[in-house]
Design a protein around this motif. Structure first.
Motif, mmCIF file in Angstrom:
data_model
loop_
_atom_site.group_PDB
_atom_site.id
_atom_site.type_symbol
_atom_site.label_atom_id
_atom_site.label_comp_id
_atom_site.label_asym_id
_atom_site.label_seq_id
_atom_site.Cartn_x
_atom_site.Cartn_y
_atom_site.Cartn_z
ATOM 1 N N HIS A 1 4.106 10.183 10.747
ATOM 2 C CA HIS A 1 4.554 9.148 11.621
ATOM 3 C C HIS A 1 2.513 9.413 12.190
ATOM 4 N N GLU A 2 1.563 9.957 11.682
ATOM 5 C CA GLU A 2 0.502 9.409 12.113
ATOM 6 C C GLU A 2 0.214 9.215 10.837
ATOM 7 N N LEU A 3 0.296 9.044 9.561
ATOM 8 C CA LEU A 3 0.438 8.303 8.507
ATOM 9 C C LEU A 3 1.046 6.936 8.690
ATOM 10 N N THR A 4 1.792 6.869 9.207
ATOM 11 C CA THR A 4 2.771 5.373 9.016
ATOM 12 C C THR A 4 2.036 4.556 10.198
ATOM 13 N N ALA A 5 1.566 4.574 11.846
ATOM 14 C CA ALA A 5 1.230 4.813 11.723
ATOM 15 C C ALA A 5 -0.462 4.016 12.146
ATOM 16 N N ASP B 1 0.823 -1.230 -0.247
ATOM 17 C CA ASP B 1 0.240 -0.235 -0.598
ATOM 18 C C ASP B 1 1.298 1.322 -0.033
ATOM 19 N N ALA B 2 2.254 1.252 0.354
ATOM 20 C CA ALA B 2 3.127 2.090 0.682
ATOM 21 C C ALA B 2 5.036 1.634 0.598
ATOM 22 N N VAL B 3 5.284 2.314 -0.574
ATOM 23 C CA VAL B 3 6.453 2.138 -0.167
ATOM 24 C C VAL B 3 7.620 3.918 0.100
ATOM 25 N N TYR B 4 7.877 3.242 0.929
ATOM 26 C CA TYR B 4 9.040 3.942 2.082
ATOM 27 C C TYR B 4 10.532 4.386 1.562
ATOM 28 N N GLY B 5 11.022 5.683 0.502
ATOM 29 C CA GLY B 5 12.450 5.635 0.465
ATOM 30 C C GLY B 5 13.493 5.137 1.570
ATOM 31 N N ASN B 6 14.236 4.602 1.725
ATOM 32 C CA ASN B 6 14.641 4.523 2.689
ATOM 33 C C ASN B 6 16.263 4.591 2.398
ATOM 34 N N THR C 1 4.800 -0.423 16.468
ATOM 35 C CA THR C 1 3.495 -0.679 16.236
ATOM 36 C C THR C 1 3.579 -1.799 15.561
ATOM 37 N N GLY C 2 4.469 -2.340 16.347
ATOM 38 C CA GLY C 2 5.276 -4.080 16.021
ATOM 39 C C GLY C 2 5.726 -3.910 14.661
ATOM 40 N N HIS C 3 6.046 -3.290 14.106
ATOM 41 C CA HIS C 3 6.138 -2.946 12.310
ATOM 42 C C HIS C 3 7.908 -2.860 12.443
ATOM 43 N N TRP C 4 9.059 -3.192 11.600
ATOM 44 C CA TRP C 4 10.307 -2.863 11.480
ATOM 45 C C TRP C 4 10.337 -1.915 9.910
ATOM 46 N N LEU C 5 10.570 -0.508 10.287
ATOM 47 C CA LEU C 5 10.751 0.131 9.052
ATOM 48 C C LEU C 5 12.448 0.771 9.504
ATOM 49 N N ALA C 6 13.566 0.250 8.538
ATOM 50 C CA ALA C 6 14.687 0.787 8.709
ATOM 51 C C ALA C 6 14.783 2.496 8.911
ATOM 52 N N ASP C 7 13.873 2.868 7.803
ATOM 53 C CA ASP C 7 13.604 4.404 7.721
ATOM 54 C C ASP C 7 12.355 4.810 8.049
ATOM 55 N N THR C 8 11.860 5.542 9.143
ATOM 56 C CA THR C 8 10.569 5.504 9.328
ATOM 57 C C THR C 8 10.337 7.513 8.968
ATOM 58 N N VAL C 9 11.113 7.853 9.406
ATOM 59 C CA VAL C 9 11.306 9.087 9.357
ATOM 60 C C VAL C 9 11.657 9.427 8.049
ATOM 61 N N THR C 10 11.776 9.606 7.172
ATOM 62 C CA THR C 10 11.987 9.609 5.423
ATOM 63 C C THR C 10 11.700 10.129 5.247
ATOM 64 N N ALA C 11 11.625 11.074 4.226
ATOM 65 C CA ALA C 11 10.453 12.262 3.339
ATOM 66 C C ALA C 11 9.864 11.664 2.462
#
Ligand SMILES: Nc1nc2c(ncn2[C@@H]2O[C@H](COP(=O)(O)OP(=O)(O)O)[C@@H](O)[C@H]2O)c(=O)[nH]1
Ligand SMILES: [Mg+2]
Length: 234
Positions: A185-189, A114-119, A152-162
């Motif tokens: 962070h609201e979006l991620t959670a 549903d989403a891809v974050y740039g790490n 959240t129980g989920h690991w993201l290496a770079d959760t604060v990436t823009a």
């Protein structure tokens, strides 16, 4: 097959030094050759400089203006007017690069997420801090990955990436509440609480310093912790 539109959403606050070069780089990304339509939206969040004027000089760029309310409020304004089924949030300051859009869209499709974050942290732990990145920014971001994991129980290496890409339907259902940097962070959670899946893809990153205009700080770190905790159940 109707072509999908990638909406590129750019919150901008006093970015006259970077916005023109960014919009030129975006124009150079071969989206159409890859079956994507494009929509570029700049939300000028009450800048005191020529940000809006420069953005308006680009024919195919939609420029929205509002009094200064924070990055999150600007992103939400862009979300409210965007037409694309794919939504990319792009900072205006060229720390993050448009050349990473196509690999991120490809990952979204290939993985069916549903989403891809740039790490930014794909070099392994020892080499992970980026050249020119302050220890403060590095450790601040990485510790927030741990906080997000605990919440959240989920690991993201770079959760604060823009640099973040979303499917429209995943965001459309979220009752968003925040207006500052913590919107990320609201979006991620909220997404993770709803069982949405987020993948990560390696991206380019060229950090800028406070003197170059970086605005995020220690207060935002505490707000981030609060935000992960507050929205961890959705
Ligand atoms: N709308 C809005 N955008 C902001 C504000 N502060 C920063 N931004 C934008 O948000 C993005 C990230 O800001 P930046 O200071 O680079 O933060 P960092 O790179 O995450 O540390 C940039 O595109 C800024 O122009 C603000 O008060 N309002
Ligand atoms: Mg920045």
């Amino acid at each position: 097959v109707p072509e999908r539109i990638l909406s590129i959403l750019i919150p901008a606050y006093n970015e006259e030094r970077f916005i023109g070069a960014l919009l030129e780089q975006i124009a150079g990304v071969p989206l159409e050759a890859n079956g994507l339509g494009r929509e570029v939206i700049v939300v000028d969040d009450g800048s005191h400089d020529r940000t809006a004027e420069i953005a308006r000089s680009f024919a195919d760029v939609r420029v929205e203006q509002q009094p200064n309310q924070g990055k999150g409020a600007a992103v939400r304004r862009a979300l409210a007017v965007a037409r694309g089924e794919l939504l990319m949030i792009q900072d205006a300051d060229l720390e993050y690069e448009p050349c990473d859009y196509l690999p991120m869209v490809a990952a979204l499709d290939r993985l069916g997420v549903d989403a891809v974050y740039g790490n930014r942290y794909h070099a392994g732990w020892l080499a992970a801090r980026r050249p020119g990145q302050s220890w403060r920014a590095y450790l601040g971001g990485r510790s927030l990955s741990v906080a997000a994991w605990l919440a959240t129980g989920h690991w993201l290496a770079d959760t604060v990436t823009a640099l973040k890409l979303f499917r429209r339907e995943a965001l459309a259902e979220l009752p968003l509440a925040t207006r500052g940097f913590e919107l990320d962070h609201e979006l991620t959670a909220r997404l993770l609480a709803r069982g949405r899946r987020i993948a990560e893809v390696p991206i380019h990153y060229t950090p800028r310093s406070r003197t170059e205009g970086k605005k995020i700080g220690l207060r935002d770190w505490f707000v981030a912790l609060q935000t992960f905790a507050r929205y961890r159940k959705g």
